[in-house]
Design a protein around this motif. Structure first.
Motif, PDB file in Angstrom:
ATOM      1  N   THR A  46      -2.562   4.776  -0.993  1.00  0.00           N
ATOM      2  CA  THR A  46      -3.409   4.812   0.197  1.00  0.00           C
ATOM      3  C   THR A  46      -4.147   6.130   0.346  1.00  0.00           C
ATOM      4  O   THR A  46      -5.241   6.148   0.901  1.00  0.00           O
ATOM      5  CB  THR A  46      -2.606   4.538   1.487  1.00  0.00           C
ATOM      6  N   ARG A  47      -3.577   7.199  -0.151  1.00  0.00           N
ATOM      7  CA  ARG A  47      -4.293   8.476  -0.011  1.00  0.00           C
ATOM      8  C   ARG A  47      -5.540   8.532  -0.894  1.00  0.00           C
ATOM      9  O   ARG A  47      -6.367   9.414  -0.729  1.00  0.00           O
ATOM     10  CB  ARG A  47      -3.369   9.644  -0.296  1.00  0.00           C
ATOM     11  N   VAL A  94      -8.228   0.426  -8.511  1.00  0.00           N
ATOM     12  CA  VAL A  94      -8.127   1.508  -7.523  1.00  0.00           C
ATOM     13  C   VAL A  94      -8.262   2.864  -8.218  1.00  0.00           C
ATOM     14  O   VAL A  94      -8.918   3.772  -7.706  1.00  0.00           O
ATOM     15  CB  VAL A  94      -6.817   1.411  -6.720  1.00  0.00           C
ATOM     16  N   LYS A 104      -9.165   0.653   2.476  1.00  0.00           N
ATOM     17  CA  LYS A 104      -7.803   0.166   2.743  1.00  0.00           C
ATOM     18  C   LYS A 104      -7.859  -1.184   3.442  1.00  0.00           C
ATOM     19  O   LYS A 104      -7.070  -2.079   3.145  1.00  0.00           O
ATOM     20  CB  LYS A 104      -7.036   1.153   3.616  1.00  0.00           C
ATOM     21  N   ARG A 113     -12.300  10.548  -0.837  1.00  0.00           N
ATOM     22  CA  ARG A 113     -11.527   9.323  -1.042  1.00  0.00           C
ATOM     23  C   ARG A 113     -12.464   8.205  -1.481  1.00  0.00           C
ATOM     24  O   ARG A 113     -13.651   8.216  -1.178  1.00  0.00           O
ATOM     25  CB  ARG A 113     -10.828   8.906   0.247  1.00  0.00           C
ATOM     26  N   LEU A 141       0.842  -1.178   0.000  1.00  0.00           N
ATOM     27  CA  LEU A 141       0.000   0.000   0.000  1.00  0.00           C
ATOM     28  C   LEU A 141       0.883   1.235   0.000  1.00  0.00           C
ATOM     29  O   LEU A 141       1.149   1.855   1.019  1.00  0.00           O
ATOM     30  CB  LEU A 141      -0.960  -0.013   1.190  1.00  0.00           C
ATOM     31  N   LEU A 184      -7.738   5.995  -0.931  1.00  0.00           N
ATOM     32  CA  LEU A 184      -8.734   5.124  -0.311  1.00  0.00           C
ATOM     33  C   LEU A 184      -9.055   5.567   1.112  1.00  0.00           C
ATOM     34  O   LEU A 184      -8.171   6.003   1.848  1.00  0.00           O
ATOM     35  CB  LEU A 184      -8.209   3.683  -0.259  1.00  0.00           C
ATOM     36  N   ASP A 185     -10.314   5.402   1.501  1.00  0.00           N
ATOM     37  CA  ASP A 185     -10.660   5.652   2.890  1.00  0.00           C
ATOM     38  C   ASP A 185     -10.310   4.409   3.723  1.00  0.00           C
ATOM     39  O   ASP A 185      -9.878   3.389   3.190  1.00  0.00           O
ATOM     40  CB  ASP A 185     -12.125   6.082   3.043  1.00  0.00           C
ATOM     41  N   ARG A 186     -10.461   4.514   5.025  1.00  0.00           N
ATOM     42  CA  ARG A 186     -10.028   3.434   5.931  1.00  0.00           C
ATOM     43  C   ARG A 186     -10.698   2.087   5.635  1.00  0.00           C
ATOM     44  O   ARG A 186     -10.007   1.069   5.556  1.00  0.00           O
ATOM     45  CB  ARG A 186     -10.269   3.847   7.376  1.00  0.00           C
ATOM     46  N   VAL A 191      -8.515  -3.861   0.892  1.00  0.00           N
ATOM     47  CA  VAL A 191      -7.306  -4.171   0.124  1.00  0.00           C
ATOM     48  C   VAL A 191      -6.322  -4.952   0.996  1.00  0.00           C
ATOM     49  O   VAL A 191      -5.683  -5.902   0.528  1.00  0.00           O
ATOM     50  CB  VAL A 191      -6.659  -2.892  -0.455  1.00  0.00           C
ATOM     51  N   ASP A 192      -6.231  -4.594   2.275  1.00  0.00           N
ATOM     52  CA  ASP A 192      -5.353  -5.319   3.189  1.00  0.00           C
ATOM     53  C   ASP A 192      -5.814  -6.764   3.349  1.00  0.00           C
ATOM     54  O   ASP A 192      -4.996  -7.686   3.376  1.00  0.00           O
ATOM     55  CB  ASP A 192      -5.301  -4.612   4.546  1.00  0.00           C
TER      56      ASP A 192
END
Length: 163
Positions: free
Chosen positions: A37-38, A120, A45, A134, A32, A40-42, A48-49
């Motif tokens: 990452t900037r 993305v 993310k 985001r 990431l 995507l919001d939490r 994706v994680d």
């Protein structure tokens, strides 16, 4: 026509801007990358994680669209969107390769495939079009469904007889 984010989903070539750099870095960047990452919001993310953890469990360094599809099938908001589009998440999970009993250990830098980087970027474009700062889970899932390089897109196209 490019959107506020500068990405034109109909363009044949992505230029040298942020999206071009992200796409070029897709095969060698850390999982990431801060530039990614900037976008995507939490919760996005986290999705994706989750996909990356699945890829790692399968013994792969590269996280792809199939991994994201698997993660989407395990994310409540994404499941609602997939079902709304007529996809049976249980069937999707059966179609995706399962994790082996003893996953291989791999060393090296984790990365995203070009296809996942493109998803993305489309999610970021959709977020900007909707006025969001985001991309969220809904944008990421929608991008997964509309981007032609993904299993989700092929499943919907096959179901609708478009392919």
């Amino acid at each position: 026509m490019t959107g506020p984010g500068g990405y034109d989903p109909d363009a044949e070539h992505v230029g040298d801007g942020l999206y071009g750099r992200l796409l070029a870095a897709g095969s060698r960047s850390d999982l990431l990358d801060p530039r990614l990452t900037r976008l995507l919001d939490r919760p996005a993310k986290a999705m994706v994680d989750l996909a990356a953890r699945r890829a790692g469990a399968m013994g792969r360094l590269r996280t792809g669209t199939d991994d994201l599809m698997w993660a989407a099938c395990h994310t409540e908001r994404a499941v609602a969107i997939l079902r709304h589009c007529g996809l049976d998440t249980a069937e999707v999970l059966r179609d995706l390769a399962s994790v082996g009993a003893t996953p291989a250990r791999v060393a090296g830098r984790r990365s995203l495939t070009r296809g996942l980087c493109r998803v993305v970027m489309v999610a970021d474009y959709l977020a900007h079009q909707s006025g969001a700062a985001r991309a969220g889970v809904a944008h990421l899932t929608t991008a997964l469904l509309v981007e032609g390089c993904t299993r989700a897109y092929r499943m919907i196209a096959d179901r609708d007889g478009a392919v």
